[in-house]
Design an enzyme around this catalytic site. Structure first.
Site, PDB file in Angstrom:
ATOM      1  N   VAL A  60       0.648  -1.696   0.231  1.00 36.11           N
ATOM      2  CA  VAL A  60      -0.025  -0.225   0.194  1.00 36.11           C
ATOM      3  C   VAL A  60       0.537   1.510   0.309  1.00 36.11           C
ATOM      4  CG1 VAL A  60      -1.558   1.148   1.037  1.00 36.11           C
ATOM      5  CG2 VAL A  60      -1.841  -1.034   1.168  1.00 36.11           C
ATOM      6  N   ASP A 172     -14.715  -9.719   6.506  1.00 34.78           N
ATOM      7  CA  ASP A 172     -13.212 -10.186   7.836  1.00 34.78           C
ATOM      8  C   ASP A 172     -13.578  -8.520   8.154  1.00 34.78           C
ATOM      9  OD1 ASP A 172     -10.982  -9.817   8.911  1.00 34.78           O
ATOM     10  OD2 ASP A 172      -9.845  -9.611   6.857  1.00 34.78           O
TER      11      ASP A 172
END
Length: 579
Positions: A60, A172
């Site tokens: 990221v 999640d």
């Protein structure tokens, strides 16, 4: 089809707000060889500044949108080594499709997608300025403010509802994947992030999720998720119920160490209600949270929005206000920081016992209970009806039935150590909570010798801690008279889930194996038996006398356990389960 190996994410936060772009330069290809794109301009628009996170499958990056006054964005790039993993590639495409489908202020927005020349796919997403819900929870040791919990859960519920209506199941959901941004005044806005393992119905970019896979973060997974069954909106509702429980109490309803263990305790149901751990919590909130945590999906709320409304109404003791429903305003939220969640503490399966008067001088570490105050007799302890000569009680024949009765007196405590509600009697069959304090009350119509031993594992061995007799009573004698009642404790349940073992020995005569170790109840040894020969002797004694399990009768009205054994020695294993 064989069940696939579980893919379990860890407890650290995973920032899934990402940004990627197509690149055509040779520099881009060279950069990807080292899985780095810092300094590149993707799609001739997004300038990559720095890496802000990296996992096993992707990285990221923080970037700037050169066409929007260098507005910060985030790029999520699938690493080159992950391209050979079909499941990872499929889930990355599902994340792109999921974020593209959902248009809701409570879900992080996707700005662009693309592929690098090497084939690495990427996503460009909005940069969320705020903090993770996990970091907020860590700041509140005694549980978060009721109003704040209500607001956040309500927003998350409606964000999930928007996702579910588009055929997206997050799978999640956990505090690390909920970002909270401070708006003007005291208002807060929630953003759901990380749809990396989302299930996408009727996907246009990748095949449907393979049946039989298990994916998610273990402590927030619903039963059907653990058992690799079909997931649905109810799966996310279960996870949200777990989060609500934890926000209010600082504890999760279940704290397993393995998938199998979690599946078993989920089936048994939640043993400790949230109101048992949090003062002032409306009882109606218990009902809402426990319904969300139902084992069967059909027993939960029909939609995440209905759960959010029911929870808000229970917490606010009325209809949720319009202002609550309008919290999720349509504004871009910027990511300020992402705080990693701490790894779960290692759970110890036994209690730590140390007399409280010794805690003033010696740190408690060795035994299986924490003895928070010294063993004491009950007030106005009954006088013995007949006192046998010390050390020489009346000897019984083998045909004589040994009798002993006991019950527990339990005092609830809040996580901050504050006493909560009045103590209650228990037979020990109920599941208790970590931190509560337990007193064992024992009496018999017969005279005899009483011994109480705590058993616990240590370094793959069995250890014993002598709790009674104690030199504080009758100069350390184990002898009790007819009708005499002894109250031992209180013991504080160690903050570790487990099943505690207490051996109660009620004998017509002195037991040499225990008489030989009475001296360990002192400030130095703190009741811990360290001599291996003594340990072996006690283990042999308990093993030989517990083979004939005594008869047991439970008085459900008075919460008293009556134990009977046709032997001169009665040995009873008391197991206390707590979470």
């Amino acid at each position: 089809m064989p069940r696939r190996w579980p893919i379990i994410s860890d407890q650290t936060s995973r920032t899934v707000v990402a940004n990627e772009s197509n690149g055509s330069s040779a520099g881009a290809v060279r950069a990807l060889a080292s899985d780095s794109i810092i300094g590149l301009t993707l799609k001739e628009r997004y300038l990559v500044e720095k890496e802000i996170g990296k996992g096993g499958f992707g990285a990221v990056y923080l970037a700037r949108d050169l066409e929007l006054l260098s507005k910060p964005v985030v790029i999520k790039l699938l690493l080159e080594k992950s391209l050979d993993n079909d499941w990872v590639v499929q889930k990355f495409r599902h994340e792109i499709e999921a974020l593209s489908r959902i248009d809701h202020p409570g879900v992080v927005g996707v700005l662009a997608t693309g592929n690098m020349p090497s084939g690495n796919p990427f996503i460009v997403m909005e940069y969320v300025e705020g903090v993770s819900l996990r970091s907020l929870m860590e700041e509140e040791r005694n549980g978060m403010d009721f109003d704040r919990v209500t607001n956040i859960i309500h927003q998350v519920g409606y964000a999930l509802k928007a996702a579910h209506e588009k055929g997206i199941v997050h799978r999640d959901l956990k505090p690390e994947n909920v970002m909270v941004r401070q708006l003007d005044g005291e208002e807060e806005q929630v953003k759901l992030i990380d749809f990396g393992i989302a299930k996408v119905k009727d996907s246009r970019l990748a095949p449907s999720t393979v049946v039989g896979e298990t994916a998610g973060t273990i402590v927030y997974m619903a039963p059907e998720q653990i058992n690799a069954q079909t997931v649905s909106a109810s799966t996310d509702i279960y996870s949200l119920g777990t989060i609500a429980y934890e926000m209010l109490t600082t504890r999760r309803p279940f704290n397993p160490t393995t998938l199998f263990q979690l599946s078993e305790i989920q089936r048994a149901g939640v043993k400790i209600k949230p109101s048992d751990l949090r003062r002032g919590l409306p009882l109606a909130a218990d009902d809402v949270i426990l319904r969300a945590l139902s084992f069967e999906p059909e027993d939960r709320f029909a939609t995440a929005g209905k759960f959010a409304d029911a929870f808000a109404e229970a917490m606010l003791e009325g209809t949720v206000s319009a202002s609550r429903r309008a919290q999720a305003i349509a504004k871009t939220v910027h990511l300020k920081k992402e705080v990693a969640a701490p790894l779960p503490q290692k759970r110890k399966p036994w209690l730590l016992v140390v007399p409280v008067i010794l805690l003033l001088a010696v740190a408690a570490t060795a035994a299986a209970f924490i003895w928070k105050s010294s063993t004491r007799s009950v007030a106005n302890e009954p006088v013995a009806v007949s006192q046998p000569p010390a050390g020489n009680p009346t000897t019984t024949s083998a045909a004589t039935t040994r009798k002993v009765d006991y019950f527990l007196r339990v005092q609830k405590y809040l996580p901050d150590g504050t006493k909560y509600q009045q103590p209650f009697k228990s037979t020990g069959r109920e599941t208790l909570a970590d931190g509560w304090r337990v007193t064992l009350n024992i009496a018999s119509p017969q005279a005899g010798f009483l011994y109480l031993i705590n058993e616990g594992p240590q370094a793959n061995t069995i250890t014993y801690n002598l709790l009674y007799p104690s030199p504080k009573y009758s100069k350390g004698s184990a002898l009790l008279a007819e009708g005499q009642q002894r109250e031992i404790g209180p013991f504080q349940l160690d903050p570790s889930q487990g099943k505690e073992k207490l051996w109660l020995v009620w004998s017509a005569n002195e037991v040499p194996e225990f008489e030989a170790v009475k001296g360990v109840v002192n400030p130095k040894d703190r009741g811990v038996i360290s001599d291996q020969q003594r340990i072996d002797a006690i283990r042999t004694f308990l093993s030989s006398h517990s083979s004939n399990e005594p008869e047991e009768y439970i008085d459900k009205v008075n919460y008293v356990v009556q134990v009977r054994s046709k032997s001169d020695v009665l040995v009873k294993l008391i197991e206390l389960e707590h979470h």
